[in-house]
Motif scaffolding. Structure first.
Motif, PDB file in Angstrom:
ATOM      1  N   SER A 279       0.828  -1.204   0.000  1.00 20.17           N
ATOM      2  CA  SER A 279       0.000   0.000   0.000  1.00 20.17           C
ATOM      3  C   SER A 279       0.860   1.252   0.000  1.00 20.17           C
ATOM      4  CB  SER A 279      -0.940   0.009   1.210  1.00 20.17           C
ATOM      5  OG  SER A 279      -1.987  -0.911   1.012  1.00 20.17           O
ATOM      6  N   LEU A 280       1.974   1.162   0.695  1.00 15.80           N
ATOM      7  CA  LEU A 280       2.899   2.303   0.713  1.00 15.80           C
ATOM      8  C   LEU A 280       3.318   2.636  -0.723  1.00 15.80           C
ATOM      9  CD1 LEU A 280       4.708   3.998   2.888  1.00 15.80           C
ATOM     10  CD2 LEU A 280       6.536   2.548   2.030  1.00 15.80           C
ATOM     11  N   LEU A 281       3.599   1.600  -1.502  1.00 15.02           N
ATOM     12  CA  LEU A 281       3.960   1.824  -2.899  1.00 15.02           C
ATOM     13  C   LEU A 281       2.805   2.519  -3.619  1.00 15.02           C
ATOM     14  CD1 LEU A 281       5.647  -1.599  -3.791  1.00 15.02           C
ATOM     15  CD2 LEU A 281       6.657   0.427  -2.732  1.00 15.02           C
ATOM     16  N   GLY A 282       1.586   2.106  -3.243  1.00 20.74           N
ATOM     17  CA  GLY A 282       0.406   2.737  -3.828  1.00 20.74           C
ATOM     18  C   GLY A 282       0.361   4.230  -3.526  1.00 20.74           C
ATOM     19  N   TYR A 283       0.563   4.593  -2.251  1.00 24.55           N
ATOM     20  CA  TYR A 283       0.542   6.027  -1.891  1.00 24.55           C
ATOM     21  C   TYR A 283       1.568   6.783  -2.751  1.00 24.55           C
ATOM     22  CZ  TYR A 283      -0.784   3.916   2.723  1.00 24.55           C
ATOM     23  OH  TYR A 283      -1.302   3.175   3.739  1.00 24.55           O
ATOM     24  N   ALA A 284       2.790   6.192  -2.824  1.00 19.61           N
ATOM     25  CA  ALA A 284       3.887   6.883  -3.512  1.00 19.61           C
ATOM     26  C   ALA A 284       3.580   7.080  -4.996  1.00 19.61           C
ATOM     27  CB  ALA A 284       5.187   6.086  -3.349  1.00 19.61           C
ATOM     28  N   LYS A 285       3.003   6.041  -5.606  1.00 15.20           N
ATOM     29  CA  LYS A 285       2.674   6.151  -7.021  1.00 15.20           C
ATOM     30  C   LYS A 285       1.605   7.219  -7.254  1.00 15.20           C
ATOM     31  CE  LYS A 285       3.843   1.374  -8.282  1.00 15.20           C
ATOM     32  NZ  LYS A 285       3.281   0.064  -8.670  1.00 15.20           N
ATOM     33  N   VAL A 286       0.616   7.257  -6.374  1.00 13.01           N
ATOM     34  CA  VAL A 286      -0.444   8.256  -6.514  1.00 13.01           C
ATOM     35  C   VAL A 286       0.137   9.661  -6.426  1.00 13.01           C
ATOM     36  CG1 VAL A 286      -2.478   9.263  -5.395  1.00 13.01           C
ATOM     37  CG2 VAL A 286      -2.309   6.778  -5.667  1.00 13.01           C
ATOM     38  N   MET A 287       0.971   9.905  -5.419  1.00 16.59           N
ATOM     39  CA  MET A 287       1.573  11.224  -5.232  1.00 16.59           C
ATOM     40  C   MET A 287       2.428  11.597  -6.451  1.00 16.59           C
ATOM     41  SD  MET A 287       0.696  12.286  -2.168  1.00 16.59           S
ATOM     42  CE  MET A 287       0.021  11.609  -0.661  1.00 16.59           C
ATOM     43  N   LYS A 385      -5.093   8.020 -13.475  1.00 11.53           N
ATOM     44  CA  LYS A 385      -5.936   7.091 -14.248  1.00 11.53           C
ATOM     45  C   LYS A 385      -5.604   5.659 -13.858  1.00 11.53           C
ATOM     46  CE  LYS A 385      -7.426   9.546 -18.269  1.00 11.53           C
ATOM     47  NZ  LYS A 385      -7.130  10.896 -17.719  1.00 11.53           N
ATOM     48  N   PHE A 386      -6.617   4.802 -13.919  1.00  8.89           N
ATOM     49  CA  PHE A 386      -6.407   3.401 -13.575  1.00  8.89           C
ATOM     50  C   PHE A 386      -6.637   2.502 -14.783  1.00  8.89           C
ATOM     51  CE2 PHE A 386      -8.098   4.534  -9.080  1.00  8.89           C
ATOM     52  CZ  PHE A 386      -6.833   4.932  -8.677  1.00  8.89           C
ATOM     53  N   ASP A 387      -5.846   1.452 -14.851  1.00  4.82           N
ATOM     54  CA  ASP A 387      -6.111   0.390 -15.810  1.00  4.82           C
ATOM     55  C   ASP A 387      -6.620  -0.809 -15.016  1.00  4.82           C
ATOM     56  OD1 ASP A 387      -6.138  -1.638 -17.632  1.00  4.82           O
ATOM     57  OD2 ASP A 387      -3.949  -1.818 -17.764  1.00  4.82           O
ATOM     58  N   LYS A 388      -7.952  -0.944 -14.990  1.00  3.89           N
ATOM     59  CA  LYS A 388      -8.566  -1.983 -14.169  1.00  3.89           C
ATOM     60  C   LYS A 388      -8.053  -3.381 -14.507  1.00  3.89           C
ATOM     61  CE  LYS A 388     -13.118   0.092 -13.561  1.00  3.89           C
ATOM     62  NZ  LYS A 388     -14.521  -0.305 -13.411  1.00  3.89           N
ATOM     63  N   ALA A 427     -12.934   1.174  -8.934  1.00  2.68           N
ATOM     64  CA  ALA A 427     -12.272   1.917 -10.013  1.00  2.68           C
ATOM     65  C   ALA A 427     -10.971   1.235 -10.429  1.00  2.68           C
ATOM     66  CB  ALA A 427     -11.988   3.346  -9.568  1.00  2.68           C
ATOM     67  N   SER A 428     -10.449   0.379  -9.551  1.00  2.00           N
ATOM     68  CA  SER A 428      -9.143  -0.193  -9.876  1.00  2.00           C
ATOM     69  C   SER A 428      -9.191  -1.690 -10.166  1.00  2.00           C
ATOM     70  CB  SER A 428      -8.147   0.119  -8.753  1.00  2.00           C
ATOM     71  OG  SER A 428      -8.669  -0.284  -7.522  1.00  2.00           O
ATOM     72  N   GLN A 515      -2.922  -1.298  -2.407  1.00  2.00           N
ATOM     73  CA  GLN A 515      -2.197  -2.337  -3.136  1.00  2.00           C
ATOM     74  C   GLN A 515      -2.856  -2.519  -4.507  1.00  2.00           C
ATOM     75  OE1 GLN A 515      -1.687  -5.781  -0.707  1.00  2.00           O
ATOM     76  NE2 GLN A 515      -1.007  -7.102  -2.370  1.00  2.00           N
ATOM     77  N   LEU A 516      -4.189  -2.484  -4.520  1.00  3.69           N
ATOM     78  CA  LEU A 516      -4.917  -2.562  -5.788  1.00  3.69           C
ATOM     79  C   LEU A 516      -4.643  -1.326  -6.625  1.00  3.69           C
ATOM     80  CD1 LEU A 516      -8.359  -3.836  -4.433  1.00  3.69           C
ATOM     81  CD2 LEU A 516      -6.650  -5.182  -5.677  1.00  3.69           C
ATOM     82  N   VAL A 517      -4.643  -0.168  -5.943  1.00  3.20           N
ATOM     83  CA  VAL A 517      -4.356   1.086  -6.634  1.00  3.20           C
ATOM     84  C   VAL A 517      -2.956   1.025  -7.255  1.00  3.20           C
ATOM     85  CG1 VAL A 517      -3.926   3.554  -6.287  1.00  3.20           C
ATOM     86  CG2 VAL A 517      -5.912   2.465  -5.202  1.00  3.20           C
TER      87      VAL A 517
END
Ligand code: HEM
Ligand code: SF4
Ligand code: SF4
Lengths: 527, 253
Positions: A279-287, A385-388, A427-428, A515-517
């Motif tokens: 999930s941490l990776l998720g936060y970082a990617k979003v930012m 943007k997400f690629d589901k 969404a993801s 993690q999904l994000v």
């Protein structure tokens, strides 16, 4: 009274120690992890027949050193009885909830089949009202006319060592999840009562090792895992390297940046526990993808706050004050909190009271904001943007964390804490299914490890307490082929990965919403 | 007889009123230092009365939890409510003139039986369901039996032994207007009246306080708006941001 003999004899010191052991040691020795077995899963949650005294679980007692560091007596006070009653009187004056809930329970029985620890252990004292009665017995004896006159007939009892032993056991078999409160006609919140009980026990020298050691760690080092700022910086750096290897992009995990747009406060487990770090990776990617200037803080490297579990206002405030300090040091514009259940309850419901107001933060955003609110907002505005299809190997369900579901909210609508994470998940990924209605949203079952019970000396209880959730999960695994249960809580993730193998469910089934994000987010050039 | 029951009536009424007010005062003035509303909580002040109403009028949470228990509880409380309203006529002159009351009087004769059936239902649950039996103590059974006693003696007095209601009304109005009148000393009424006095005295000291305490339950009466509106209560605001160090460890250690 137990301590009259103690004070009267020469062997006083020895006697007091024995009393403490009596309170803190279970009758039968604790089982080793490999001796603990889980029930066979059927997919059905059944209300068991009531058993007496079958769950004698007790966590390790806190060592004198940690007790002292928190300002508690290091050993069981020789005048523990009087001190306990005095503290109870004090709390009754300080907490409306406690005072009212002591008086108004009609013992209707509505809550009796609602607690996961009762369902899992079958022990009658794990029925919420029976748990609360352990407290009420003492309350009646010393604080009510009815109890003083009628005594046992009205359910009043002297506070003696045996009863204190039961307190230590059963108030550490409550994860303060508040499920019982949803179904009580008066909203009686057993969590408030177990917090008060633990506060009283700490004040007479009967503390729990796991929670108290962790609070000491936060005061001394800064987070629950005891990771010092240097180690934290090194971890973040190596995570950045991993991310670059994975994505080919320079995705940063900044630490202690002054004047950033966003200060991110997250449970320290996110920094290197698994599956938390996903999930941490998720936060970082979003930012990164949204181009936001963000930072962690080495002062506030922990969103979790075990002060709530021991019911101690001062401790909770002191732990939270690190966030206040980080805001002063780094002057961020916004404050975002990572995936953690009790942390979000404290952040959402309590921070404004205990460390607010947040005058220096941008009032155009919620203060504080949940990472799910944050990410969904960016997604809805088209900033990410997400690629589901990246999650097409997954059939996803969601476990609502009890503290978020029943003690906090997200967004500006009622029930936002249920809809916002689900919107983000949907969404993801392409395939999402909810578990049984009676086990989700405000009726969600605790993972079995909340409320300061996430310790191996309570592992058997944790396995038993997870039963209802495991049953519900098993059902959707059978019917819909679910292979991923998204969580927004660090304790959930740690608990499930520990107990799921006992139930024959693979570890990979438990993960974070981000993690999904992290899998779905499209990195790279933006139009 | 009259003197005795007049004195008892005033005593009971005093204990009831003073006890009730004292308890309510305590609930109202004890601070709630933290926001702990329970989901689904209203997000505006105006939502709170609606939530309360749903709990008081239809026992919403109980319904969500356990339909059987709900039915038993609802029968009893509806019966009780009808019974209480029906007793108004003893307290007020010319009550029959109140509009709409005539609709009610058609059904009032069911008050006692409904109440008794609900109570016996509740009592049965305490014997039949093992979880309920586990948590029940003497005072729980006692209260149910006391209320059954009141309902049954009431029904007998009214419908079977046909106590002189005019005399009862004269007596009760005498009490209320502080000019005591003769006590209708029929055995069944003596029992009914004594049990009611006992209930009044017991009320403020027992779990019957749920009727008032419910409105002070923070999980149900708080607004879910902690981020928008800062909650500050006196003792909590004074707690220093540092740990409160409590009494020193005992010397014996
Ligand atoms: C605001 C008004 C009231 C409300 C909303 C209310 C609501 C409730 C609810 C929800 C229960 C739990 C279900 C049950 O076990 O019956 C209950 C129980 C009970 N109530 Fe009330 N009540 C009110 C007033 C009263 C009054 C005035 C009395 C008596 C004089 C009373 C006597 C009882 C008793 C004895 C029980 C326990 C029943 C048992 O033992 O199972 N209630 N009430
Ligand atoms: S549901 Fe509430 S009133 Fe009923 S027994 Fe449980 S705590 Fe007491
Ligand atoms: S708060 Fe949760 S763990 Fe505690 S008694 Fe209630 S249902 Fe059980």
């Amino acid at each position: 009274m137990a301590n009259t003999e103690a004070t009267a004899t020469e062997t006083e010191e020895e006697k007091v120690l024995t009393d403490l052991e009596k309170v803190g040691e279970p009758r039968a020795p604790r089982k080793k992890p490999n001796e603990i077995n889980a029930e066979e899963l059927t997919g059905q949650i059944e209300t068991p027949k009531v058993q007496r005294d079958v769950a004698d679980h007790k966590p390790y007692l806190c060592k004198p050193k940690s007790m002292e560091k928190l300002g508690f007596p290091s050993e069981l006070r020789s005048d523990w009885h009087d001190a306990a009653i005095a503290k109870m009187g004090d709390l009754l004056k300080k907490y409306k909830a406690l005072q009212v809930y002591m008086d108004i329970c009609v013992k209707c029985g509505s809550c009796t089949d609602k607690c996961h620890y009762f369902i899992g252990t079958q022990d009658g004292n794990n029925m919420p009202v029976a748990r609360a009665e352990l407290f009420r017995k003492v309350y009646r004896k010393y604080f009510t006319t009815e109890g003083k006159i009628l005594g046992k007939l009205a359910g009043a009892e002297r506070f003696d060592l045996d009863l204190l032993g039961e307190w230590y056991s059963y108030f550490h078999q409550c994860s303060q999840c508040r499920r019982c409160s949803v179904f009580c006609p008066y909203g009686i919140d057993t969590a408030e009562i177990s917090m008060a009980a633990r506060e009283i026990m700490d004040h007479i020298g009967v503390g729990q090792k796991y929670t108290n050691d962790i609070i000491v760690k936060v005061h001394e080092v800064g987070n629950n895992l005891g990771m010092n700022p240097k180690a934290l910086a090194a971890t973040l750096e190596s995570t950045e390297e991993d991310l670059e290897e994975e994505t080919g992009q320079k995705i940063r995990l900044p630490l202690d940046v002054e004047g950033a747009d966003v200060l991110m406060v997250t449970p320290s487990a996110d920094f290197f526990a698994s599956p938390h770090v996903e999930s941490l990776l998720g936060y970082a990617k979003v930012m990164h993808q949204a181009g936001i200037n963000w930072t962690f803080s080495s002062t506030a490297s922990e969103a979790g706050n075990f002060g709530i579990f021991i019911g101690n206002y001062g401790q909770m405030q002191k732990v939270a004050s690190r966030v206040q300090k980080a805001i002063e040091e780094l002057r961020p514009k916004r404050l975002v909190v990572g995936e953690c259940g009790h942390a979000w309850r404290i952040a959402y419901s309590f921070w404004n009271t205990i460390i607010g107001p947040f005058g220096s933060l941008d009032p155009n955003y919620p203060r504080p904001q949940h990472i799910c609110e944050f990410t969904l907002d960016l997604y809805n505005r088209g900033a990410i943007k997400f690629d589901k299809s990246a999650n097409d190997d997954r059939v996803v369900t969601m476990h609502d964390s009890c503290n978020v579901a029943r003690g906090a909210r997200m967004g500006d609508q009622r029930g936002g804490q249920f809809t916002i994470p689900r919107e983000l998940i949907k969404a993801s990924c392409n395939r999402y299914v909810d578990m049984d209605q009676d086990t989700i949203m405000e009726k969600t079952f605790c993972c079995g490890g909340g409320g300061g019970l996430l310790t191996d000396d309570l592992l058997e209880l944790r396995v038993q307490g997870a039963l209802p959730r495991m049953q519900a999960l098993h059902k959707v695994r059978e019917t819909h082929g679910v292979n991923f249960m998204a969580c927004i809580c660090a304790i959930d993730k740690a608990q499930f990965t520990k107990v799921m193998p006992k139930y024959g469910i693979p570890l990979s089934v438990c993960g974070g919403v981000h993690q999904l994000v992290a899998s779905a987010i499209e990195l790279g050039a933006k139009e | 007889m009259t003197v005795l029951f007049v004195i008892l009536a005033y005593l009971a009424a005093t204990v009831f009123i003073v006890g009730l007010v004292a308890k309510v005062w305590k609930y109202a003035t004890t601070p709630a230092p933290l926001k702990i509303p329970q989901t689904p909580a209203p997000v505006t002040e105006t939502g709170v009365p609606g939530r309360m109403l749903s709990e008081v009028a239809v026992f919403k949470s109980l319904f969500k939890s356990n339909r059987v228990l709900w039915l038993a509880a609802y029968l009893f409380h509806i019966g009780l409510l009808l019974a209480v309203i029906k007793h108004f006529r003893f307290f007020f002159a010319g009550i029959a003139a109140v509009p709409g009351l005539s609709v009610f009087t058609t059904y009032e004769m069911y008050a006692g039986p409904i109440m008794a059936i609900g109570l016996l239902f509740l009592l049965m649950l305490r014997f039949v369901v093992d979880r309920h039996a586990y948590i029940s103590v003497m005072s729980d059974y006692f209260l149910l039996l006391l209320l059954v006693g009141i309902a049954v003696t009431g029904v007998i007095a009214k419908h079977f032994l046909r106590v002189d209601l005019v005399q009862v009304k004269t007596f009760v109005m005498g009490i209320v207007s502080f000019s005591p009148q003769a006590f209708p000393a029929e055995p069944i009424f003596i029992i009914h009246f004594s049990l009611v006095l006992l209930l009044l005295v017991y009320f403020p000291f027992s779990k019957l306080m749920h009727a008032a305490g419910l409105f002070f339950s923070p999980t149900r009466n708080q607004v879910d708006n902690p981020r928008e509106k800062r909650l500050v209560t006196p003792w909590a605001a004074e707690t220093p941001a540092q740990v409160e160090v409590v009494e020193e460890a005992p010397e014996t250690i």
